[in-house]
Design an enzyme around this catalytic site. Structure first.
Site, PDB file in Angstrom:
ATOM      1  N   ASP B  96       4.478   7.487  -1.869  1.00  0.00           N
ATOM      2  CA  ASP B  96       4.144   6.250  -2.516  1.00  0.00           C
ATOM      3  C   ASP B  96       4.366   6.427  -3.898  1.00  0.00           C
ATOM      4  OD1 ASP B  96       2.070   7.656  -4.410  1.00  0.00           O
ATOM      5  OD2 ASP B  96       0.540   7.110  -3.332  1.00  0.00           O
ATOM      6  N   SER B  97       4.205   5.040  -4.405  1.00  0.00           N
ATOM      7  CA  SER B  97       4.631   4.587  -5.609  1.00  0.00           C
ATOM      8  C   SER B  97       3.597   4.617  -6.915  1.00  0.00           C
ATOM      9  CB  SER B  97       5.037   3.331  -5.572  1.00  0.00           C
ATOM     10  OG  SER B  97       3.839   1.899  -5.623  1.00  0.00           O
ATOM     11  N   GLY B  98       2.607   5.229  -6.670  1.00  0.00           N
ATOM     12  CA  GLY B  98       1.249   5.084  -7.784  1.00  0.00           C
ATOM     13  C   GLY B  98       0.766   3.807  -8.148  1.00  0.00           C
ATOM     14  N   GLY B  99       1.430   2.304  -7.585  1.00  0.00           N
ATOM     15  CA  GLY B  99       0.935   1.228  -7.595  1.00  0.00           C
ATOM     16  C   GLY B  99      -0.391   0.982  -6.951  1.00  0.00           C
ATOM     17  N   GLN B 209       2.426  -7.481   0.454  1.00  0.00           N
ATOM     18  CA  GLN B 209       1.230  -7.883   0.473  1.00  0.00           C
ATOM     19  C   GLN B 209       0.988  -8.956   0.674  1.00  0.00           C
ATOM     20  OE1 GLN B 209      -1.502  -6.093  -1.316  1.00  0.00           O
ATOM     21  NE2 GLN B 209       0.340  -3.927  -2.141  1.00  0.00           N
ATOM     22  N   CYS B 329     -11.403  24.251  17.965  1.00  0.00           N
ATOM     23  CA  CYS B 329     -12.090  23.918  19.028  1.00  0.00           C
ATOM     24  C   CYS B 329     -12.473  25.074  20.331  1.00  0.00           C
ATOM     25  CB  CYS B 329     -12.279  22.598  19.647  1.00  0.00           C
ATOM     26  SG  CYS B 329     -12.546  21.313  18.544  1.00  0.00           S
ATOM     27  N   HIS B 355      -9.029  20.490  12.627  1.00  0.00           N
ATOM     28  CA  HIS B 355      -9.479  19.853  14.049  1.00  0.00           C
ATOM     29  C   HIS B 355      -9.740  18.232  13.643  1.00  0.00           C
ATOM     30  CE1 HIS B 355     -11.715  18.341  16.776  1.00  0.00           C
ATOM     31  NE2 HIS B 355     -12.365  17.323  15.941  1.00  0.00           N
TER      32      HIS B 355
END
Lengths: 392, 392
Positions: B96-99, B209, B329, B355
């Site tokens: 990710d960009s850190g934004g 956005q 499990c 799990h």
């Protein structure tokens, strides 16, 4: 009653060192063997799948009666059908008696002839552990090997204190054996969780005490042998005494222990301690060092201990141990593991625990091979030299 | 300059849901795909060997630029030859960009046209992150996919606030692309750590956005497309808005996104969210829920969430999820995992994390199979019904 299916056969001897086979209903365990410690039903920080992998191949682990008795409690474990089923581990187990744990509580416990009264470290409730209670709990846990309920003297105990301790331990040993026999006779064949314990009698090991006093150690051994157990342990070492005292006791006592029964050194030690104790005739070990120290950022390597917190490793692209072939050393660098540790990432503990267990278990494998091929003296010399030549 | 080797091919369509193949230099990733989050260079609580196992088979993980930039710092990662080599992960990664991380700092950060100034959560030092810095860091990390540096508006942002946010994000998107191109041109062929990034151009995704405002979302998409990226992400969801708002945005926007580029929904969500977003045309997901909630004692199951702390599981001998075939499990009971959790044992986190990731990754595998066989509507209905019928 059936014989304990936990039987021991010495296979090869090289000096005092010996290689053997401990046969249990859950497979054959080659000795000398290291048992990872599974305090609360888990060897901390590692999955059973890893312990069973060819790389680690731990054949037997230790469970702590004290911890499991307090939490989750014996009824929960009984409901699952015993400790193996509760935790999902199908290989062999040994449970300690809880004696050492309650002794370690120090001021929080009171030792009487009857047993030890103490406050639970979990909820502060008043509890009472005795040979009879310990045997009841250990029978319910259903490990292949149970331990007699003993009392430990401090490493620097005077002859008088150590005498009191071995006398109490001997009386408790007799009560442990009687209670264990009674417990096994009381098992109900209609209780599915107890069927296995009935069919394959749980083995019971006696414990030799006496602090650093060889005369008391010898007497403790002789009188424990008179009571008669399936195996014998040396207890009360690595509890504050000097290292040479520990090795002196082992050197004196181990060769006097029966040839046909397993010899178990409790709670010891570093890889070097293990090799030195094997050289003196010990077959079985347990210790929290690889797991506990791993969680604290310490790696055991063929060239000594490595503290991953050290800033010198920040850019170090080499593995924890150049000589190690474990999955952690094949994949990850010191720089990465240090970053994980500094970041508080659980994976640091997981990786260090894995490597440390791999190193301990691999060392014991090499010990067994060396004894079988009559090369143990050479192995011991080279192993020790490398340990002391320091990290690159 | 080479084409990004991260290319996308749609393979099958079932309604709006689509199955595709994302090809990177580190293998083909079938979509829809879930990316486990590897914040600080580790997917918390699980070893890479497990992520690579047939059971989980995670083909791509996410790395956090913000966290890695602050610790261990980019020089440490460069010294190892990039993030893959530093952590020992050879499969695909997205950073990710850190934004979003700096935006999440709230009062601790100040956003200006130039970028975001903030105080490090580690040492309190003043730091500055911008499109240019983010691209520099992400190029050095060397993941297959980098993300444009964006600004996020709160879930309940007014149209005015959301407008400001998309305008800033668009200007930052352009700067991100320019800086990314410049970074790649600056790579030196004689720097071994940068060879791969030169040969296989790192892909860069743009981020849409606009909070819950569909008109702004559409405009954000159109203008992001004009700048031109290798893939497109929907950001700014699951940040406090109502669930139906999130699904309305996805339903409106995903089908308008280019058919020939991957569609990535950032930071979402529950297994149900994933299936519902796939039904609306999304290809890629990341979320901390399986790992974070696992550490907090929560299991995701085919019949809904299970809180292992609940006393009702104290004697429960069934697995976390009767329908799950994962190694946890198959082996361990709710009673045991609850005991581990109550005892503060690391293994509780390890088992629950395993799990949960198995459940998320297996769900996505079943989603892909359903789409390819034209059975996605049926799968979605049955999956949702089972989720809501509650735990036995």
């Amino acid at each position: 009653m059936n014989q304990a299916t936990c039987s021991f056969d010495p296979i090869a001897v090289d000096g005092e060192a010996r290689a053997g086979a401990l046969t249990t209903r859950r497979g054959v365990i080659e000795t000398p063997v290291f048992m990872p410690v599974g305090t609360a039903g888990t060897v901390k920080g590692i999955r059973f799948e890893e312990l069973e992998s060819e790389e680690l191949d731990a054949r037997i682990i230790l469970g702590n009666t004290y911890h499991l008795w307090l939490r989750p409690g014996i009824e929960t474990i009984k409901a699952a059908g015993g400790l193996h089923k509760f935790i999902g581990w199908n290989r062999a187990m040994l449970t300690d008696s809880g004696g050492f744990q309650v002794w370690s509580l120090g001021a929080l416990r009171k030792i009487t002839e009857a047993g030890t009264e103490f406050r639970s470290h979990i909820d502060g409730s008043l509890r009472f552990l005795s040979p009879e209670v310990s045997m009841e709990v250990q029978t319910a846990l259903g490990a292949e090997i149970a331990m007699a309920f003993d009392e430990c003297a401090p490493g620097e105990a005077t002859p008088e204190d150590a005498r009191r301790s071995i006398e109490l331990t001997l009386r408790w040993a007799k009560r442990s054996k009687d209670a264990h026999v009674a417990q096994l006779l009381n098992l109900r064949p209609d209780d599915e969780s107890q069927t296995d314990s009935l069919r394959y009698r749980q083995a019971l090991f006696g414990i030799i005490q006496g602090a650093g006093h060889l005369d008391l150690r010898r007497e403790s051994l002789e009188r424990t042998l008179e009571i008669g157990f399936d195996g014998y342990a040396i207890g009360g070492l690595s509890v504050g005494e000097e290292k040479h005292v520990m090795m002196d006791v082992i050197e004196d006592i181990a060769p006097r222990m029966p040839v046909e029964a397993p010899r178990y050194l409790m709670g010891v030690g570093t890889p070097e301690d293990l090799v030195e104790a094997v050289a003196r005739g010990v077959d079985m070990f347990d210790c929290v060092l690889p797991t506990r120290n791993g969680r604290n950022g310490q790696a055991f390597t063929s060239r000594g201990k490595l503290n991953i917190k050290n800033a010198r490793y920040a850019l170090d692209q080499s593995p924890l141990d150049e000589s190690c072939n474990c999955s952690v050393c094949r994949r990850h660098t010191r720089a990465f593991i240090r970053h994980l540790y500094q970041s508080g990432e659980m994976l640091a503990s997981i990786l260090l625990t894995h490597h440390n267990l791999a190193f301990f278990l691999d060392t014991m494998k090499r010990v067994r091979q060396a004894i079988r091929s009559g090369q143990f003296a050479k192995f011991r010399r080279e192993f020790t030299e490398q340990l002391h030549c320091g990290l690159e």
